[in-house]
Design a protein around this motif. Sequence first.
Motif, mmCIF file in Angstrom:
data_model
loop_
_atom_site.group_PDB
_atom_site.id
_atom_site.type_symbol
_atom_site.label_atom_id
_atom_site.label_comp_id
_atom_site.label_asym_id
_atom_site.label_seq_id
_atom_site.Cartn_x
_atom_site.Cartn_y
_atom_site.Cartn_z
ATOM 1 N N SER A 116 48.916 18.863 17.363
ATOM 2 C CA SER A 116 49.650 18.688 18.618
ATOM 3 C C SER A 116 50.744 19.729 18.807
ATOM 4 O O SER A 116 50.978 20.197 19.924
ATOM 5 N N ILE A 117 51.430 20.087 17.743
ATOM 6 C CA ILE A 117 52.507 21.065 17.863
ATOM 7 C C ILE A 117 51.946 22.423 18.278
ATOM 8 O O ILE A 117 52.496 23.099 19.158
ATOM 9 N N VAL A 162 60.617 9.549 9.660
ATOM 10 C CA VAL A 162 61.465 9.937 10.793
ATOM 11 C C VAL A 162 61.468 11.446 10.971
ATOM 12 O O VAL A 162 61.290 11.961 12.078
ATOM 13 N N GLU A 163 61.650 12.161 9.868
ATOM 14 C CA GLU A 163 61.668 13.632 9.955
ATOM 15 C C GLU A 163 60.323 14.160 10.429
ATOM 16 O O GLU A 163 60.249 15.121 11.216
ATOM 17 N N TRP A 164 59.245 13.541 9.937
ATOM 18 C CA TRP A 164 57.898 13.962 10.340
ATOM 19 C C TRP A 164 57.698 13.780 11.843
ATOM 20 O O TRP A 164 57.206 14.665 12.532
ATOM 21 N N LEU A 165 58.117 12.623 12.376
ATOM 22 C CA LEU A 165 57.905 12.336 13.793
ATOM 23 C C LEU A 165 58.801 13.198 14.677
ATOM 24 O O LEU A 165 58.391 13.621 15.771
ATOM 25 N N LEU A 166 59.998 13.490 14.214
ATOM 26 C CA LEU A 166 60.925 14.294 15.017
ATOM 27 C C LEU A 166 60.400 15.697 15.288
ATOM 28 O O LEU A 166 60.734 16.293 16.322
ATOM 29 N N GLN A 167 59.566 16.224 14.402
ATOM 30 C CA GLN A 167 59.067 17.580 14.641
ATOM 31 C C GLN A 167 58.216 17.648 15.903
ATOM 32 O O GLN A 167 58.221 18.662 16.611
ATOM 33 N N PHE A 168 57.506 16.581 16.208
ATOM 34 C CA PHE A 168 56.698 16.555 17.423
ATOM 35 C C PHE A 168 57.595 16.435 18.660
ATOM 36 O O PHE A 168 57.368 17.103 19.673
ATOM 37 N N ALA A 169 58.612 15.597 18.567
ATOM 38 C CA ALA A 169 59.549 15.451 19.688
ATOM 39 C C ALA A 169 60.314 16.745 19.934
ATOM 40 O O ALA A 169 60.602 17.108 21.075
ATOM 41 N N GLY A 174 48.592 13.917 40.599
ATOM 42 C CA GLY A 174 48.708 15.353 40.376
ATOM 43 C C GLY A 174 49.646 15.733 39.255
ATOM 44 O O GLY A 174 49.625 16.877 38.788
ATOM 45 N N ASP A 175 50.499 14.795 38.791
ATOM 46 C CA ASP A 175 51.391 15.077 37.674
ATOM 47 C C ASP A 175 50.589 15.228 36.384
ATOM 48 O O ASP A 175 49.437 14.790 36.284
ATOM 49 N N LEU A 176 51.220 15.832 35.368
ATOM 50 C CA LEU A 176 50.566 16.055 34.077
ATOM 51 C C LEU A 176 51.036 15.024 33.063
ATOM 52 O O LEU A 176 52.227 14.908 32.776
ATOM 53 N N VAL A 177 50.078 14.292 32.493
ATOM 54 C CA VAL A 177 50.330 13.279 31.467
ATOM 55 C C VAL A 177 49.710 13.757 30.158
ATOM 56 O O VAL A 177 48.551 14.169 30.134
ATOM 57 N N VAL A 178 50.459 13.702 29.076
ATOM 58 C CA VAL A 178 49.995 14.206 27.776
ATOM 59 C C VAL A 178 50.157 13.128 26.718
ATOM 60 O O VAL A 178 51.174 12.431 26.677
ATOM 61 N N ASP A 179 49.138 13.004 25.866
ATOM 62 C CA ASP A 179 49.203 12.126 24.689
ATOM 63 C C ASP A 179 49.022 13.005 23.461
ATOM 64 O O ASP A 179 47.973 13.627 23.283
ATOM 65 N N ILE A 180 50.041 13.078 22.613
ATOM 66 C CA ILE A 180 49.994 13.991 21.472
ATOM 67 C C ILE A 180 49.365 13.366 20.229
ATOM 68 O O ILE A 180 49.167 14.053 19.226
ATOM 69 N N PHE A 181 49.073 12.073 20.282
ATOM 70 C CA PHE A 181 48.283 11.400 19.244
ATOM 71 C C PHE A 181 47.182 10.641 19.975
ATOM 72 O O PHE A 181 47.209 9.411 20.074
ATOM 73 N N GLY A 182 46.198 11.360 20.463
ATOM 74 C CA GLY A 182 45.258 10.854 21.457
ATOM 75 C C GLY A 182 44.402 9.686 21.012
ATOM 76 O O GLY A 182 44.053 8.835 21.827
ATOM 77 N N GLY A 183 44.003 9.640 19.737
ATOM 78 C CA GLY A 183 43.204 8.521 19.248
ATOM 79 C C GLY A 183 41.936 8.310 20.047
ATOM 80 O O GLY A 183 41.111 9.224 20.191
ATOM 81 N N SER A 184 41.771 7.133 20.618
ATOM 82 C CA SER A 184 40.562 6.822 21.384
ATOM 83 C C SER A 184 40.694 7.228 22.847
ATOM 84 O O SER A 184 39.807 6.956 23.652
ATOM 85 N N ASN A 185 41.791 7.866 23.196
ATOM 86 C CA ASN A 185 42.041 8.462 24.517
ATOM 87 C C ASN A 185 42.085 7.440 25.650
ATOM 88 O O ASN A 185 41.573 7.686 26.744
ATOM 89 N N THR A 186 42.753 6.338 25.415
ATOM 90 C CA THR A 186 43.046 5.422 26.516
ATOM 91 C C THR A 186 43.904 6.123 27.568
ATOM 92 O O THR A 186 43.708 5.936 28.775
ATOM 93 N N THR A 187 44.838 6.956 27.108
ATOM 94 C CA THR A 187 45.727 7.655 28.039
ATOM 95 C C THR A 187 44.941 8.530 29.003
ATOM 96 O O THR A 187 45.190 8.517 30.213
ATOM 97 N N GLY A 188 43.984 9.296 28.487
ATOM 98 C CA GLY A 188 43.185 10.157 29.351
ATOM 99 C C GLY A 188 42.381 9.375 30.364
ATOM 100 O O GLY A 188 42.264 9.769 31.529
ATOM 101 N N LYS A 189 41.811 8.255 29.930
ATOM 102 C CA LYS A 189 41.016 7.430 30.827
ATOM 103 C C LYS A 189 41.870 6.865 31.959
ATOM 104 O O LYS A 189 41.482 6.893 33.133
#
Length: 319
Positions: free
Chosen positions: A16-17, A57-64, A255-270
């Motif tokens: 994702s990064i 926490v440190e691991w997750l902060l790198q993505f944020a 028209g806005d852009l929505v992003v999921d950085i841990f997409g998994g089964s991609n519910t967000t995309g659907k």
Amino acid sequence: MSGYSTTFGKCITGDSIDVLNTLEDNSINLIVTSPPFSNQRKKKYANFDEVPQSEYVEWLLQFARSAYNKLAPDGSLVIDIRSAYEKGKAVESIYPYEFLIRMVKDLNYKFCQNVYWNNTSALPLPIQYVNIEKIRLKNSLNMNMWFTKADDGRCKANNKNVLVPYSSRMQSLIDKPENFIKGDQVTRPSGNVLTTKSWQKDNGGAIPSNLLSYPNSASNDSYLRYCKALNIKAHPARYPYKLIEFWVKFLTEEGDLVVDIFGGSNTTGKVAEDLCRRWMSIDISPEYVASSIFRFCDNLDQATDYYNRIVAGEEIDLK
């Protein structure tokens, strides 16, 4: 990178990064995601080991940190976080609160609100303390931490887009306030003065609270049907469609852009596709990316073909 594209978006296999770094600054309207949850022990998830609790926490902060410049000035970042117990103790870890503080203090995100997702179909976990020792209650709440980088916190949001049905009593009050309010006005114990006229406006629904109750018990959607038919292990931590739909409707426009950085089964995309939002879903696992295309397939033959081709490294165009 293998994956697939649709009319409004694309699902990508990758880190994702690295993918975020290819996007323009200020281009994402909403990042909504559910990262692998912190565990007391290392546990296999996709192609990497989950980070131990002490480093989570440190691991997750790198993505944020990587997401900050990519988020639009009025955009939002929503992260679904579940609590965890410390190893060998009936004591909850405070890592979600550490993460929240670090997001604000270290990365300069502004904290909009905590919205709690009540998973009404949650299992009685943790088993040791709930079922065996019976000294704790079932934990069914996840925190959906909502951040923005807008300095005054006034990011794009409209609660008119997520109104819920009025209760039967409230609807009766709107229809016939004179049955509930005697005279022209009434003073409540709080000191607020209510008039008959003030209750006659029907706004189309009630403003929801910050406690959202949705089951996570889908058992026969296209994703699960095709996973079962092809003997493919489904993603173990799938978002309910309604939860993502809430955030996308609340915080974005068509028209806005929505992003999921841990997409998994991609519910967000659907959800984004159904609501005509541009979207991008990223997951490090080629298998999860490949099986997530099942959400966009019309039949088993198509699902089988697309899955095998993505696993082999192809990119499928569904447009």
